[in-house]
Motif scaffolding. Structure first.
Motif, mmCIF file in Angstrom:
data_model
loop_
_atom_site.group_PDB
_atom_site.id
_atom_site.type_symbol
_atom_site.label_atom_id
_atom_site.label_comp_id
_atom_site.label_asym_id
_atom_site.label_seq_id
_atom_site.Cartn_x
_atom_site.Cartn_y
_atom_site.Cartn_z
ATOM 1 N N THR A 115 -14.108 -8.469 3.188
ATOM 2 C CA THR A 115 -13.444 -7.322 3.801
ATOM 3 C C THR A 115 -12.265 -6.893 2.928
ATOM 4 O O THR A 115 -11.932 -7.551 1.943
ATOM 5 C CB THR A 115 -12.937 -7.669 5.222
ATOM 6 N N ASP A 116 -11.627 -5.805 3.309
ATOM 7 C CA ASP A 116 -10.493 -5.275 2.548
ATOM 8 C C ASP A 116 -9.272 -6.195 2.679
ATOM 9 O O ASP A 116 -8.826 -6.497 3.785
ATOM 10 C CB ASP A 116 -10.146 -3.875 3.071
ATOM 11 N N ALA A 117 -8.740 -6.627 1.539
ATOM 12 C CA ALA A 117 -7.593 -7.546 1.535
ATOM 13 C C ALA A 117 -6.376 -6.941 2.229
ATOM 14 O O ALA A 117 -5.572 -7.669 2.840
ATOM 15 C CB ALA A 117 -7.242 -7.935 0.100
ATOM 16 N N LYS A 118 -6.218 -5.609 2.158
ATOM 17 C CA LYS A 118 -5.031 -4.972 2.722
ATOM 18 C C LYS A 118 -4.932 -5.157 4.235
ATOM 19 O O LYS A 118 -3.840 -5.238 4.791
ATOM 20 C CB LYS A 118 -5.017 -3.485 2.364
ATOM 21 N N ILE A 119 -6.087 -5.218 4.895
ATOM 22 C CA ILE A 119 -6.098 -5.444 6.350
ATOM 23 C C ILE A 119 -5.431 -6.774 6.670
ATOM 24 O O ILE A 119 -4.590 -6.878 7.574
ATOM 25 C CB ILE A 119 -7.547 -5.434 6.892
ATOM 26 N N TRP A 120 -5.783 -7.801 5.883
ATOM 27 C CA TRP A 120 -5.272 -9.146 6.140
ATOM 28 C C TRP A 120 -3.798 -9.274 5.772
ATOM 29 O O TRP A 120 -3.069 -10.058 6.391
ATOM 30 C CB TRP A 120 -6.117 -10.174 5.395
ATOM 31 N N ILE A 121 -3.378 -8.513 4.779
ATOM 32 C CA ILE A 121 -1.946 -8.504 4.431
ATOM 33 C C ILE A 121 -1.129 -8.029 5.628
ATOM 34 O O ILE A 121 -0.112 -8.637 5.993
ATOM 35 C CB ILE A 121 -1.693 -7.595 3.211
#
Length: 410
Positions: A117-123
């Motif tokens: 998935t998109d790393a930015k979501i988890w950030i």
């Protein structure tokens, strides 16, 4: 009965575990992976050297927190005046805020790669989770439990990865013999500077005092949890050394024989997959997540509480203004990570510049206070601690001079 004994034992480890989790971040994993990938097992001895000096200074700091009600910055303020404490406290805050983006990025990459998935979501998710932890009434107790859980997670993932890889024990033994391979000086300096973390050691005294407040006891009380302060710091730093060694050994076993290079800890995880399957890759990513999230929280708590103490807020983790400063570190790191995906060069230069000038003073402050008879009494440094501590300071000052030449003169 056994369960109570285990819970008490884990509780004793609190301050040392927090420091280990704080220091062992994604940048440490990257440097250690590169050491193993580039030079095989040859640099294991560097880990032992750095951990030895880290142990000495972390125990000094723990002893200062153990036998004083005043914080370390307060003791410095009483010794040399307000400027010294503000210089160190504000400097640590700047270092923390400069490096926080790397912790946010590490969390995002670990979860993004593991879940596709998109790393930015988890950030965003995990920075919000970190900020939510601040709303708990006793933040130190929550911090301790979260860090302990993350360290157990890291140990579990790295040791299982090691078992899958099955390294050569004769090669590990060879790596214990000091030897500087051609071209390895930069990595050795980077590792010692990050693992022999005097900023992390400095914070140990605060963690010991936070633990004492959480237990409702008084400084120096012989029957309180204080008697475990130095044991806690020792075990925590030994765990830091074990995690560093395991990551290096994994990289040396997998990447070095094939001539593969890595520029990040996530690349190390990806390199494991074609050779040992997705299980090994995911295990390493779990470790990277643990390292990143623990550093994200611990680094923010360090920066916020040090600045809070420097400006007169006593550095208490339950002070609402200190919590605001901790949240600022997290928010700043998340924004930089989302905008740039990695630390901007200017921010790296700022962090390195501040660190170069700050770290020797931080080490000198710990050493000075721990040697001070009017502050420490019979608990001041013994002759061994004085000699080894002085050698550690000379090492740090030498690294600072070397880094200054590279950063400013080259």
């Amino acid at each position: 009965m056994n369960k109570n004994w285990l819970l008490k034992g884990l509780s004793i480890l609190g301050p040392g575990i927090v420091t280990a989790a704080l220091v062992f971040g994604p940048s440490k994993m990257t440097i250690t992976s590169k050491m193993g990938a580039d030079y095989g097992f040859e640099l294991i001895w560097v880990i032992i050297l750095a951990i030895f000096f880290m142990l000495i200074f972390t125990n000094m700091s723990a002893r200062i927190g153990q036998y004083n009600t005043d914080s370390l910055l307060t003791l410095i303020r009483k010794k040399i005046g307000k400027f010294g404490s503000i210089f160190i406290g504000a400097g640590i805050f700047l270092v923390a805020i400069s490096f926080q983006a790397g912790n946010s990025t590490g969390v995002g990459i670990a979860m993004g790669e593991a879940t596709d998935t998109d790393a930015k979501i988890w950030i965003i998710v995990f920075n919000l989770a970190g900020i939510l932890l601040l709303f708990f009434r006793s933040f130190y107790q929550v911090l301790e439990k979260v860090m302990l859980g993350l360290v157990i997670l890291m140990l579990f993932s790295f040791v299982l990865t090691l078992l899958l890889i099955q390294p050569s024990f004769s090669h590990i033994a060879d790596g214990l013999i000091p030897h500087i391979p051609t071209g390895s000086t930069g990595l050795i300096v980077a590792f010692i500077a990050s693992c022999f973390s005097l900023v992390g050691a400095f914070y140990q005294s605060y963690l010991v005092q936070e633990k004492r407040k959480a237990n409702g006891s008084v400084a120096g009380e012989p029957l309180s949890e204080d008697k475990h302060a130095q044991l806690s710091s020792t075990i925590g730093i030994l765990i830091l050394g074990i995690m560093s060694a395991v990551v290096l050994i994994c990289a040396a076993s997998v990447l070095h024989p094939k001539g593969l290079k890595v520029n990040s800890a996530s690349e190390m995880a990806m390199a494991l997959e074609p050779l040992f399957g997705s299980n090994a890759s995911h295990l390493f990513l779990i470790g990277l997540f643990g390292a990143s999230f623990s550093s994200l929280i611990g680094n923010a708590a360090l920066g916020g509480s040090m600045l809070g103490d420097a400006i007169g807020l006593k550095g208490n983790l339950n002070n609402k203004y200190v919590k605001m400063l901790i949240a600022i570190v997290m928010v700043f790191g998340a924004i930089i990570s989302l905008l740039f995906s990695k630390l901007p060069l200017e921010l790296i230069v700022l962090a390195q510049s501040v660190t170069i000038f700050l770290v020797p003073f931080t080490g000198i402050a710990i050493y000075w206070i721990a040697n001070s008879e009017d502050i420490m009494g019979e608990n001041k440094n013994n002759m061994f601690q004085k000699i080894v501590g002085l050698l550690g300071l000379l090492l740090v000052i030498g690294l600072a001079v070397l880094n200054f030449k590279v950063l400013v003169l080259s």
